[in-house]
Scaffold this motif. Structure first.
Motif, short mmCIF file in Angstrom:
data_model
loop_
_atom_site.label_atom_id
_atom_site.label_comp_id
_atom_site.label_asym_id
_atom_site.label_seq_id
_atom_site.Cartn_x
_atom_site.Cartn_y
_atom_site.Cartn_z
N LEU A 98 46.60 22.14 39.18
CA LEU A 98 47.38 22.99 40.09
C LEU A 98 47.39 24.32 39.11
CD1 LEU A 98 50.81 20.59 39.20
CD2 LEU A 98 49.00 21.25 41.83
N GLU A 99 47.11 24.56 38.08
CA GLU A 99 46.43 25.99 37.80
C GLU A 99 45.10 26.73 38.43
OE1 GLU A 99 48.13 26.45 33.19
OE2 GLU A 99 46.28 26.93 33.44
N GLU A 100 44.56 25.45 38.80
CA GLU A 100 42.72 25.83 39.85
C GLU A 100 43.43 26.05 41.21
OE1 GLU A 100 39.19 23.21 39.12
OE2 GLU A 100 40.14 22.47 37.64
N ILE A 101 44.32 25.27 41.42
CA ILE A 101 44.75 25.90 42.43
C ILE A 101 45.44 27.20 42.70
CG2 ILE A 101 46.39 25.42 44.43
CD1 ILE A 101 45.60 22.30 43.48
N GLU A 102 46.24 27.27 41.82
CA GLU A 102 47.30 28.56 41.86
C GLU A 102 45.82 29.77 41.96
OE1 GLU A 102 51.10 30.21 39.45
OE2 GLU A 102 49.01 29.91 38.73
N GLU A 103 44.91 29.60 41.13
CA GLU A 103 44.18 30.71 40.96
C GLU A 103 43.37 30.74 42.38
OE1 GLU A 103 40.09 32.01 38.57
OE2 GLU A 103 41.90 30.40 37.57
N ILE A 104 42.80 29.86 42.56
CA ILE A 104 42.03 29.89 44.12
C ILE A 104 43.10 30.75 45.65
CG2 ILE A 104 41.09 28.60 46.18
CD1 ILE A 104 40.61 26.37 44.66
N LEU A 105 44.52 29.99 45.60
CA LEU A 105 45.68 31.05 46.42
C LEU A 105 45.21 32.31 46.26
CD1 LEU A 105 47.86 28.17 46.57
CD2 LEU A 105 45.68 28.48 47.95
N ILE A 106 46.11 33.18 44.50
CA ILE A 106 46.11 34.24 44.11
C ILE A 106 44.88 34.86 44.89
CG2 ILE A 106 46.20 35.18 42.13
CD1 ILE A 106 48.41 34.65 42.64
N THR A 107 43.09 34.70 44.49
CA THR A 107 42.13 35.54 44.03
C THR A 107 41.55 34.90 45.93
OG1 THR A 107 40.94 33.25 43.79
CG2 THR A 107 41.33 34.73 42.34
N GLY A 108 42.50 34.56 46.80
CA GLY A 108 42.18 34.33 48.58
C GLY A 108 42.79 35.28 48.86
N ASP A 109 44.10 36.34 47.60
CA ASP A 109 45.20 37.34 48.36
C ASP A 109 45.93 37.00 48.71
OD1 ASP A 109 42.26 39.57 49.22
OD2 ASP A 109 43.52 39.56 47.42
N ILE A 110 45.93 35.22 48.93
CA ILE A 110 47.33 34.99 48.91
C ILE A 110 49.04 35.54 48.30
CG2 ILE A 110 48.80 32.86 49.60
CD1 ILE A 110 46.33 31.40 50.04
N GLY A 111 48.94 36.15 47.58
CA GLY A 111 50.00 37.13 47.15
C GLY A 111 50.60 36.03 46.43
N VAL A 112 51.91 36.69 45.42
CA VAL A 112 52.32 36.22 44.43
C VAL A 112 53.32 35.34 44.87
CG1 VAL A 112 53.75 36.37 41.67
CG2 VAL A 112 52.10 37.65 42.22
N ASP A 113 54.41 35.36 45.51
CA ASP A 113 55.35 35.29 46.24
C ASP A 113 55.10 33.78 47.09
OD1 ASP A 113 57.51 38.06 46.59
OD2 ASP A 113 57.17 36.28 44.78
N THR A 114 54.03 33.89 48.14
CA THR A 114 54.30 32.97 49.28
C THR A 114 52.48 31.92 48.37
OG1 THR A 114 53.44 34.18 50.78
CG2 THR A 114 52.38 32.06 51.14
N THR A 115 52.30 32.12 47.47
CA THR A 115 51.40 31.18 46.57
C THR A 115 52.16 30.51 45.60
OG1 THR A 115 49.64 32.62 45.55
CG2 THR A 115 49.17 30.77 44.20
N PHE A 116 53.58 30.71 45.19
CA PHE A 116 54.32 30.32 43.97
C PHE A 116 55.01 29.18 44.98
CE2 PHE A 116 57.05 29.55 41.12
CZ PHE A 116 58.46 29.54 41.37
N THR A 117 55.72 30.00 46.73
CA THR A 117 56.36 29.03 47.51
C THR A 117 55.19 27.56 47.96
OG1 THR A 117 56.80 30.99 48.66
CG2 THR A 117 57.40 28.86 49.54
N ILE A 118 54.11 27.86 48.24
CA ILE A 118 53.05 27.03 48.86
C ILE A 118 53.11 25.48 47.53
CG2 ILE A 118 50.92 25.87 48.78
CD1 ILE A 118 50.85 28.81 51.15
#
Ligand SMILES: Nc1nc2c(ncn2[C@@H]2O[C@H](COP(=O)(O)OP(=O)(O)OP(=O)(O)O)[C@@H](O)[C@H]2O)c(=O)[nH]1
Ligand SMILES: Nc1nc2c(ncn2[C@@H]2O[C@H](COP(=O)(O)OP(=O)(O)OP(=O)(O)O)[C@@H](O)[C@H]2O)c(=O)[nH]1
Ligand SMILES: [Mg+2]
Ligand SMILES: [Mg+2]
Lengths: 291, 280
Positions: free
Chosen positions: B12-32
């Motif tokens: 899950l941490e790996e996925i979060e890192e992928i989303l953040i480094t893809g510029d998805i943003g903190v809030d959207t990443t959190f929701t996803i």
């Protein structure tokens, strides 16, 4: 902004003696969010937070200072330290010609910056020559010629597709006319474009620039370190120019690039006019990132 | 990620890192991430393929794209007006050149309006694209009021029975009030000519843009209501994840993606391909 959030985290902490691991972990989470929202790189943010944690734990909470303010001060000072405490000027070859090469991704603001730098040097009573070596973009040469004409600075270019030759011609013209500076404007390119990165390397080995500047858009996000690192490894540069800082982008990419490459930020672009150029101030950028 | 067969905190941490480094943003990443965690609790996973499907499915849900997008003009207007706006250097002029070529290849009579009368050689740049695409262009002297160029272009387009009018505008930072007012004035001139126009208002976003992209979209849509996004420079290493938050908030689709500097480098946006590229 961040200060208010940290204050609310620390409301119960006043006068408790020293900052402990537990009572700063909530605040560090807020700092992490602020950094990521400011576009600071994921890994750079983690590194930075670990460093702040190290510095903050065990710090005495002085009765007169709010803990939130204390953390902010630790972060602010660490940021200024990282961003580069003093201004590093561009190279100046006092006895002969200084050659400056300007590189970066598409649309970052290179051509506009070349005009700005040329004007600044001219105002310092230096004689300057501009080289239009972007042989790809439609009307790129016209763009630089128009800029040069507006400030009375000669632009060396031709209708060829040979960027290397144009740069050589510009250097020769500068030498023959006893110019102090020649500024080479190059085409925007991707760091993963082998052919175009090779072209930059060829320009570099042909004219031996004294200074290479990497131009970055202040609104760049997480990808900033990828291009900065690749340009640094394949071409190597002496400084960074951060453009479009007149907008509301936090500019966290600057911290990421500085941390990963160690290169100094030299100039800030603050508008579209040739006069919209500033020297880099680390404390201003630190406050902006934390804003 | 491909080798994992069960969901653990590390994954899950790996996925979060992928989303953040893809510029998805903190809030959207959190929701996803929350949605993923909920779904993982309820469902069982036998193999990596099922897990991968779950991830892609959850992210895909967040992206707004069009059902069928093949550059067909959806309005029935005699003259379809497309207003192209965005911050400096995002790729507006280049994208218009590409779109012009596409519409021309579909048999449309295309006119370009060179409304960036401010920046050095902006009109010259669009003229090159008009020539490359084989389409008409309306341009006036530099420093002419851009609204005057719009007026002239719409006049010529209507009188000449053109099908599509693409309006190129000067890059502008969304925080510059006077420039946003200028944009608003241009939109009014368009509406005065054809009340239903512009039929499309496209915001051009550079894929390397970070969280500032959200601020850009919020400001631009207040001045000229956005109908869609063009995401450029996806041929680089940036993922363009910022469009996920933008499309969610404004409820508009990503219409096209720019994948290079040549005339053929524009494609319809595919959310499946976009999500796949996130994990590359
Ligand atoms: N607001 C603002 N706009 C800027 C700044 N620097 C450049 N621009 C604008 O950004 C856009 C791109 O600038 P260019 O100088 O053409 O960028 P470039 O890097 O040479 O672009 P390519 O040659 O295509 O790679 C233009 O609209 C410029 O006016 C800045 O500091 N502030
Ligand atoms: N690699 C790549 N480069 C692109 C793409 N789209 C545009 N560019 C390049 O980005 C730079 C800026 O493009 P422009 O079309 O001038 O951008 P603009 O938004 O019109 O710029 P301003 O009018 O100055 O605000 C140029 O060098 C283009 O060739 C793309 O999809 N991929
Ligand atoms: Mg340029
Ligand atoms: Mg343009």
């Amino acid at each position: 902004q961040l200060q208010d959030k940290l204050e609310s985290v620390f409301r119960n902490l006043r006068g408790q003696g020293v900052l402990s691991e537990e009572n700063i972990s909530d605040s560090l989470r807020e700092v992490r969010r602020a950094f990521l929202e400011a576009d600071v790189n994921f890994k750079v943010t983690k590194q930075f937070i670990d460093k702040i944690r190290e510095k903050a734990v065990g710090t005495e909470v002085i009765k007169s200072i709010k803990p939130g303010q204390l953390i902010i001060k630790i972060i602010h000072d660490e940021l200024v330290d990282l961003l580069g405490k003093e201004y590093v000027p561009i190279y100046e070859n006092k006895s002969s010609l200084t050659i400056i090469m300007v590189v970066g991704l598409q649309g970052s603001g290179k051509t506009t910056f070349c005009g700005k730098l040329a004007l600044k040097l001219k105002k310092e009573k230096k004689s300057v020559v501009l080289a239009g070596a972007d042989v790809y973009r439609p009307a790129a040469k016209d763009q630089l010629k128009t800029l040069g004409k507006s400030m009375g600075i000669p632009v060396v270019t031709d209708d060829s597709k040979d960027a290397v030759q144009i740069c050589k011609n510009a250097v020769k013209y500068a030498v023959d006319n006893y110019a102090d500076y020649v500024i080479l404007d190059t085409a925007g390119r991707l760091h993963i474009d082998e052919k175009l990165m090779a072209e930059l390397q060829e320009v570099k080995s042909s004219v031996n620039p004294n200074e290479i500047l990497f131009v970055v858009d202040a609104m760049t996000g997480q990808d900033a370190v990828n291009s900065a690192k690749e340009f640094s490894e394949q071409v190597d540069y002496d400084g960074i120019v951060l453009t479009k800082m007149d907008g509301d982008a936090k500019g966290g990419a600057a911290l990421s690039i500085r941390t990963i490459t160690g290169k100094p930020i030299k100039f800030i672009g603050v508008g579209e006019k040739p006069t919209d150029l500033e020297i880099f101030h680390p404390d201003r950028l630190a406050s902006r990132i934390l804003g | 990620l491909k080798a994992k067969s069960k969901i653990d905190e590390e994954l899950l941490e790996e996925i979060e890192e992928i989303l953040i480094t893809g510029d998805i943003g903190v809030d959207t990443t959190f929701t996803i991430m929350e949605n993923i965690r909920q779904r993982v609790k309820k469902e069982r996973y036998e193999n990596p393929e099922e897990l991968n499907f779950l991830l892609r499915d959850e992210i895909d849900k967040f992206i707004i794209s069009e059902e069928s997008n093949d550059f067909e003009i959806k309005s029935n207007a005699p003259l379809h007006v497309i207003f192209v706006i965005g911050v400096n250097g995002s790729g507006k002029t280049t994208s218009i050149g590409k779109l012009a070529a596409i519409y021309k290849s579909k048999g449309k009579k295309v006119m370009l309006a060179a409304c960036d009368t401010f920046r050095a050689a902006a009109c010259e740049q669009l003229e090159v694209w008009a020539e490359r695409a084989g389409v008409a262009i309306t341009r006036l002297a530099d420093q002419t009021d851009p609204s005057a160029v719009i007026f002239e272009a719409m006049q010529r387009a209507r009188n000449g029975n053109y099908d599509v009018l693409l309006i190129d505008t000067a890059g502008r930072l969304h925080t510059k009030t006077n420039l946003m007012l200028e944009l608003g004035k241009m939109e009014k001139v368009i509406k005065r000519f054809i009340p239903e126009a512009p039929h499309e208002t496209l915001l051009v976003i550079d894929a390397t843009t970070g969280q500032n992209g959200l601020s850009q979209a919020r400001h631009f849509t207040k001045t000229a209501k956005l109908s869609g996004l063009i995401l450029t420079k996806l041929d680089g290493t940036a993922k363009g994840g910022i469009v996920i938050g933008i499309t969610q908030e404004l409820q508009i689709p990503v219409k096209y993606i720019g994948v290079g500097e040549q005339i053929e480098d524009l494609r319809p946006f595919s959310s499946k391909e976009f999500v796949e590229a996130l994990f590359d």
